[in-house]
Design an enzyme around this catalytic site. Structure first.
Site, PDB file in Angstrom:
ATOM      1  CG  HIS A 267      10.355  95.068  31.104  1.00 20.01           C
ATOM      2  ND1 HIS A 267      11.133  94.929  29.971  1.00 20.01           N
ATOM      3  CD2 HIS A 267      11.188  95.446  32.101  1.00 20.01           C
ATOM      4  CE1 HIS A 267      12.386  95.202  30.282  1.00 20.01           C
ATOM      5  NE2 HIS A 267      12.454  95.515  31.559  1.00 20.01           N
TER       6      HIS A 267
ATOM      7  NE  ARG B 271       6.669  81.424  28.824  1.00 24.51           N
ATOM      8  CZ  ARG B 271       6.957  81.402  30.118  1.00 24.51           C
ATOM      9  NH1 ARG B 271       8.196  81.642  30.533  1.00 24.51           N
ATOM     10  NH2 ARG B 271       6.038  81.124  31.015  1.00 24.51           N
TER      11      ARG B 271
ATOM     12  CE  LYS C  12       4.521  86.588  24.362  1.00 29.49           C
ATOM     13  NZ  LYS C  12       5.499  87.567  23.812  1.00 29.49           N
TER      14      LYS C  12
ATOM     15  CB  THR D 184      14.045  90.881  21.732  1.00 25.34           C
ATOM     16  OG1 THR D 184      13.689  89.751  22.527  1.00 25.34           O
ATOM     17  CG2 THR D 184      14.086  92.134  22.582  1.00 25.34           C
TER      18      THR D 184
ATOM     19  CE  LYS E 213      16.624  87.477  20.724  1.00 22.78           C
ATOM     20  NZ  LYS E 213      16.040  86.666  21.822  1.00 22.78           N
TER      21      LYS E 213
END
Length: 606
Positions: A180, A372, A377, A479, A483
């Site tokens: 992952h 998160r 990110k 993911t 969405k």
């Protein structure tokens, strides 16, 4: 069911025995999980830790009876709390016990069920395990349940008395492993000393697995000691550690990543030695989301609108959404899609005004970055863009500016200082921007606290622009990206994770793709990333960074963000400055398209 910890191993003629252990009971809690309109109900079984009645009282004469009873809490602490880290390994004893606890309880359950089943067996109670892999498949969801590999071997060899080779063959056929993340700080590497204390028999089994594994490699690559070092399950140097990903690869018949680009990195970089040995073992399985929760339940307006055009079957088979291509020029449909989005935005704006006491302009672009909080990110890059927009409005208040409501949300792990400083910075910037009369309703910034699934269900249907801006090669899949797209948002993003396949599927011209690709990041690593170079060359970046540095957003504490600025200049592994210019330019294209509502909505449909 009993789960054992600590103790020691006795070796006898009959084999190894794990003795003098501390027992904790695993109590199952079952939750039914119904399929969608298919008359199937599966069971999710979770385990709660309970101290046995004689816990700490087995000695006839327990001096401190009170303490012995209080110590029952220690056993029951195992299922008390989930470690809240994201993409970070913290080698705590309690965490190791949690991982083994859930694995040991579940494996006992699986063996019991296998033995009781009559399928393909003439025995009343099955003792032959040849058909085990045909009846049982165990997916290791990351390395967290990796102790299942030595545990199943322990059951087969120590308890069921199977020969090692037979047991190992069955074990490998039973397990498959999903990776992952490729961030090195996230990989589980348990200290040998800790495992020896908590699970002594399992350490012996891991050593035996490693010995046979290394013997095999040495036979294929004689005298290649460096290869043996790289591929060993045990990492030497400093404290000896067990590399759990290596254990999972060696003990499984299949290994997968969670998006095409991630599986490629897993195969060619992170585990390349293993892939060279067994290329057929490595696969891809791109992540997905459930359209029941992430469309029907959270966005009934859009779901109904789609059903009117293409029928209801798409709910079970999202590939049918391609039928919407026939309606991309249908003016009525375009207006209805825009109307549903506007209704969702008004609804969410009301929620925000109630919760945050900020006046929201519902016709502004809802620019949303929720996930998160993590350096990879790059919420900081979004922050720099907000400051850049703020400066542009201040510089030329009369200029036409496409109004935005920037929403950033997500949790930081409790021990992750930099992530907490990023949250602090976002809130500090919001404080200044939201109260500047020159800016007015052109730009609002909101930090969404306590981001969670129930809040995601509210914000995602209301989003215009989805931010997926991780440094290429760091987000395994993501993911949230999916969405947002399913709920009629456009995506601004890097070629990372599942964004790559989304762009392939929707057409790259229908996403706002910017920035370095994986190859560019690797090239920049080779020549050396120098943040100052970008700071010196880009005046708007320099201005924004200087404002953070000088305390423009923290006047009472001018050097509040010195750690953040220092990181950006001197040890930014994720190269925020390197993608800043491309990001800002791409955001200008986003604003330009948003002015043309019809063109925007047609892109949404595509």
């Amino acid at each position: 069911l009993p789960v054992h910890f600590y103790g020691r191993v006795e070796h006898a003629a009959t084999g190894a025995k794990w003795v003098d252990t501390q027992v904790v009971l695993a109590l199952p809690y079952d939750t039914p999980v119904p399929g969608y309109m298919n008359n199937t109900v599966n069971t999710m079984r979770l385990w709660s830790a309970r101290a046995p009645n004689d816990f700490n009282l087995r000695d006839f004469n327990v001096g401190d009876y009170i303490q012995a009873v209080l110590d029952r809490n220690l056993a029951e602490n195992i299922s008390r709390v989930l470690y809240p880290n994201d993409n970070f390994f913290e080698g705590k004893e309690l965490r190791l016990k949690q991982e083994y606890f859930v694995v040991a309880a579940t494996l006992q359950d699986i063996i019991r069920r296998f033995k009781a089943s009559k399928f393909g067996s003439t025995d009343s109670v099955r003792t032959v395990f040849d058909s085990f892999p045909d009846q049982v498949a165990i997916q290791l969801n990351d390395t967290h349940p990796a102790m299942a590999i030595p545990e199943l071997m322990r059951i087969f060899v120590d308890i069921e008395k199977l020969p090692w080779n037979k047991a190992w063959d069955i074990t490998k056929q039973t397990f498959a492993y999903t990776n992952h993340t490729v961030l090195p700080e996230a990989l589980e590497r348990w200290p040998v000393d800790l495992v020896e204390k908590v699970l002594p028999r399992h350490l012996q089994i891991i050593y035996e697995i490693n010995q046979r594994h290394l013997d095999h490699i040495a036979s294929l690559f004689p005298n290649d000691v460096d290869r043996l070092r790289r591929m060993s399950l045990i990492e030497e140097g400093g404290t000896k550690r067990i590399n759990m990903a290596h254990l999972c690869i060696v003990g499984s018949h299949a290994v997968n990543g969670v998006a095409k680009i991630h599986s490629e990195i897993v195969r060619t970089q992170v585990f390349k030695d293993f892939a060279a040995l067994e290329p057929e073992k490595f696969q891809n399985k791109t992540n997905g989301i459930t359209p029941r929760r992430w469309l029907l339940l959270c966005n009934p307006g859009l779901a109904e609108l789609i059903a009117e055009k293409i029928g209801e079957d798409y709910v079970r088979d999202l590939s049918q959404l391609t039928k919407l291509h026939d309606f991309v020029d249908d003016d009525l449909f375009i207006r209805e899609v825009a109307k549903v989005k506007q209704e969702n935005k008004v609804k969410f704006a009301l929620y925000l005004e109630k919760e945050y006491k900020v006046k929201i302009n519902p016709s502004s672009m809802f620019d949303v970055h929720v996930k998160r909080i993590h350096e990879y990110k790059r919420q900081l890059m979004n922050c720099l863009h907000i400051i850049t927009m703020y400066n542009r409005i201040r510089r030329d208040p009369a200029n036409l500016f496409v109004p935005r409501t920037v929403i950033i949300g997500g949790k930081a792990a409790p021990g992750y200082h930099m992530a907490k400083m990023i949250i602090k910075l976002i809130n500090a910037v919001a404080q200044v921007v939201n109260n500047d009369p020159v800016v007015g309703s052109k730009l609002k910034v909101i930090f969404l606290e306590n981001y969670r699934v129930s809040l995601a269900e509210k914000v995602i249907p209301a989003t215009d622009l989805s931010e997926q801006i991780s440094t290429a090669g760091t987000e395994a899949s993501g993911t949230g990206n999916m969405k947002f797209m399913l709920n009629g948002a456009l995506t601004i993003g890097t070629m990372d994770g599942a964004n790559v396949e989304m762009a392939e599927e929707a057409g790259e011209e229908n996403l706002f793709i910017f920035g370095m690709r994986v190859e560019d990041v690797m090239e920049l690593d080779r020549e050396g990333y120098n943040a100052c170079e970008y700071y010196d060359r880009l005046p708007e970046l320099k201005q924004a960074v200087d404002q953070i540095k000088s305390g423009c957003f923290s006047p009472d504490e001018p050097d509040l963000f010195k750690d953040v600025v220092n990181m950006l200049f001197h040890h930014d592994r994720f190269k925020v400055f390197a993608d800043y210019e491309a990001y800002v330019k791409c955001q200008e294209k986003v604003s330009e398209l948003y002015l043309n509502s019809k063109a925007w909505t047609k892109m949404v449909i595509r």
